[in-house]
Design a protein around this motif. Structure first.
Motif, PDB file in Angstrom:
ATOM      1  N   LEU A  19      35.344  31.619 -64.223  1.00 39.17           N
ATOM      2  CA  LEU A  19      33.932  31.318 -63.952  1.00 39.17           C
ATOM      3  C   LEU A  19      33.410  30.241 -64.912  1.00 39.17           C
ATOM      4  O   LEU A  19      32.741  29.285 -64.509  1.00 39.17           O
ATOM      5  N   LEU A  20      33.767  30.385 -66.207  1.00 42.60           N
ATOM      6  CA  LEU A  20      33.321  29.401 -67.203  1.00 42.60           C
ATOM      7  C   LEU A  20      33.873  28.010 -66.897  1.00 42.60           C
ATOM      8  O   LEU A  20      33.200  27.003 -67.067  1.00 42.60           O
ATOM      9  N   MET A  21      35.140  27.979 -66.458  1.00 46.58           N
ATOM     10  CA  MET A  21      35.742  26.682 -66.148  1.00 46.58           C
ATOM     11  C   MET A  21      35.000  25.975 -65.027  1.00 46.58           C
ATOM     12  O   MET A  21      34.846  24.755 -65.041  1.00 46.58           O
ATOM     13  N   VAL A  22      34.546  26.774 -64.041  1.00 45.61           N
ATOM     14  CA  VAL A  22      33.769  26.165 -62.953  1.00 45.61           C
ATOM     15  C   VAL A  22      32.409  25.724 -63.486  1.00 45.61           C
ATOM     16  O   VAL A  22      31.931  24.622 -63.210  1.00 45.61           O
ATOM     17  N   THR A  23      31.785  26.605 -64.305  1.00 49.71           N
ATOM     18  CA  THR A  23      30.460  26.301 -64.843  1.00 49.71           C
ATOM     19  C   THR A  23      30.483  25.007 -65.641  1.00 49.71           C
ATOM     20  O   THR A  23      29.614  24.146 -65.491  1.00 49.71           O
ATOM     21  N   TYR A  24      31.474  24.858 -66.520  1.00 58.70           N
ATOM     22  CA  TYR A  24      31.523  23.656 -67.371  1.00 58.70           C
ATOM     23  C   TYR A  24      32.329  22.538 -66.733  1.00 58.70           C
ATOM     24  O   TYR A  24      32.747  21.594 -67.400  1.00 58.70           O
ATOM     25  N   GLU A  25      32.617  22.676 -65.443  1.00 59.18           N
ATOM     26  CA  GLU A  25      33.270  21.638 -64.655  1.00 59.18           C
ATOM     27  C   GLU A  25      34.634  21.224 -65.195  1.00 59.18           C
ATOM     28  O   GLU A  25      35.025  20.058 -65.099  1.00 59.18           O
ATOM     29  N   VAL A  26      35.353  22.199 -65.831  1.00 56.85           N
ATOM     30  CA  VAL A  26      36.769  21.959 -66.141  1.00 56.85           C
ATOM     31  C   VAL A  26      37.494  21.962 -64.801  1.00 56.85           C
ATOM     32  O   VAL A  26      38.356  21.129 -64.533  1.00 56.85           O
ATOM     33  N   ILE A  27      37.090  22.902 -63.949  1.00 56.67           N
ATOM     34  CA  ILE A  27      37.520  22.880 -62.553  1.00 56.67           C
ATOM     35  C   ILE A  27      36.324  22.360 -61.752  1.00 56.67           C
ATOM     36  O   ILE A  27      35.279  23.008 -61.714  1.00 56.67           O
ATOM     37  N   GLY A  28      36.465  21.178 -61.191  1.00 59.82           N
ATOM     38  CA  GLY A  28      35.334  20.598 -60.473  1.00 59.82           C
ATOM     39  C   GLY A  28      35.260  21.101 -59.038  1.00 59.82           C
ATOM     40  O   GLY A  28      36.190  20.914 -58.271  1.00 59.82           O
ATOM     41  N   VAL A  29      34.162  21.764 -58.701  1.00 58.59           N
ATOM     42  CA  VAL A  29      33.960  22.190 -57.318  1.00 58.59           C
ATOM     43  C   VAL A  29      32.725  21.462 -56.794  1.00 58.59           C
ATOM     44  O   VAL A  29      31.683  21.488 -57.437  1.00 58.59           O
ATOM     45  N   ASP A  30      32.860  20.770 -55.671  1.00 60.62           N
ATOM     46  CA  ASP A  30      31.746  20.000 -55.134  1.00 60.62           C
ATOM     47  C   ASP A  30      30.849  20.915 -54.305  1.00 60.62           C
ATOM     48  O   ASP A  30      31.026  21.053 -53.103  1.00 60.62           O
ATOM     49  N   PHE A  31      29.880  21.540 -54.993  1.00 59.54           N
ATOM     50  CA  PHE A  31      28.971  22.429 -54.277  1.00 59.54           C
ATOM     51  C   PHE A  31      28.048  21.612 -53.368  1.00 59.54           C
ATOM     52  O   PHE A  31      27.731  20.470 -53.673  1.00 59.54           O
ATOM     53  N   VAL A  32      27.602  22.210 -52.292  1.00 56.45           N
ATOM     54  CA  VAL A  32      26.653  21.535 -51.408  1.00 56.45           C
ATOM     55  C   VAL A  32      25.294  21.516 -52.101  1.00 56.45           C
ATOM     56  O   VAL A  32      24.797  22.547 -52.551  1.00 56.45           O
ATOM     57  N   SER A  33      24.705  20.330 -52.241  1.00 53.97           N
ATOM     58  CA  SER A  33      23.373  20.225 -52.837  1.00 53.97           C
ATOM     59  C   SER A  33      22.421  19.700 -51.773  1.00 53.97           C
ATOM     60  O   SER A  33      22.582  18.608 -51.264  1.00 53.97           O
ATOM     61  N   PHE A  34      21.413  20.477 -51.473  1.00 56.14           N
ATOM     62  CA  PHE A  34      20.514  20.075 -50.392  1.00 56.14           C
ATOM     63  C   PHE A  34      19.566  18.956 -50.829  1.00 56.14           C
ATOM     64  O   PHE A  34      18.894  18.363 -50.019  1.00 56.14           O
ATOM     65  N   MET A  35      19.514  18.673 -52.137  1.00 59.02           N
ATOM     66  CA  MET A  35      18.677  17.558 -52.586  1.00 59.02           C
ATOM     67  C   MET A  35      19.180  16.244 -52.017  1.00 59.02           C
ATOM     68  O   MET A  35      18.420  15.289 -51.858  1.00 59.02           O
TER      69      MET A  35
END
Ligand code: HEC
Length: 168
Positions: A19-35
């Motif tokens: 979870l921390l790796m995703v949070t700090y973008e060690v593992i980059g996940v391209d979340f959908v951003s509605f902005m």
């Protein structure tokens, strides 16, 4: 029992690290951003809209939106001029100087390339329409911020009347 607790702890620790790796973008996940999907106006795109009534603009309009048919309801009598003078010393003199020559105390800190406060004793301000002056004060213009927050309707016009006495 203890073995089970240790296994559970280990599993939780691994999940926590993931979870921390995703949070700090060690593992980059391209979340959908509605902005990214909202309507927006690009740089210098039209139409140019006025800010909302209560908005405090950080950048000021370059062109004034002078309401048509706006007339000064306050006669330039002694009371108005006296009030105008006091209000000018509160609201305008820091930039425009006590006598309106554009040499207020804060101009020492002006950036070289920035537009200086106008010299209100210039002849062009003798013919400057009241409605335009009102609009400069309430809307700001170029390098000048709008000052509509701390003054009443009557007070704008007192200042307008006073500014007309600054030209020799
Ligand atoms: C924070 C500094 C600041 C304050 C406070 C300020 N001004 Fe200005 N004013 C400016 C600057 C800077 C300009 C030049 C704007 C430009 O040309 O981009 C300007 C320009 C003007 C102009 C000329 C507009 C034109 O057509 O060229 C008038 C008139 C004016 N101010 C009146 C006032 C009055 C009246 C007050 C007080 C109610 C006031 N200003 C308060 C900074 C200030």
């Amino acid at each position: 029992m203890i073995r089970r607790a240790l296994i559970l702890l280990a599993v939780l620790a691994v999940a926590g690290y993931a979870l921390l790796m995703v949070t700090y973008e060690v593992i980059g996940v391209d979340f959908v951003s509605f902005m990214e999907d909202q309507p927006f106006v690009d740089y210098q795109d039209g139409p140019r809209l006025l800010p909302a009534e209560e908005a405090v603009p950080v950048s000021r309009p370059v062109y004034l939106d002078v309401p048509s048919g706006l007339v000064n309801p306050v006669p330039a009598d002694d009371v108005s001029l006296q009030r105008g003078e006091t209000l000018f010393s509160f609201h305008c003199a820091v930039c425009h100087g006590p006598t309106g020559q554009g040499d207020g105390p804060v101009t020492r800190f002006w950036r070289e390339e920035a537009r200086r406060p106008a010299n209100l004793t210039e002849a062009r301000f003798r013919e400057y329409p009241d409605a335009t002056l009102y609009s400069v004060i309430t809307q700001g213009l170029g390098g000048m911020p709008p000052l509509r927050e701390n003054m009443t309707e009557r007070q704008y016009w007192d200042v307008v009347n006073f500014v007309h006495t600054l030209q020799p």
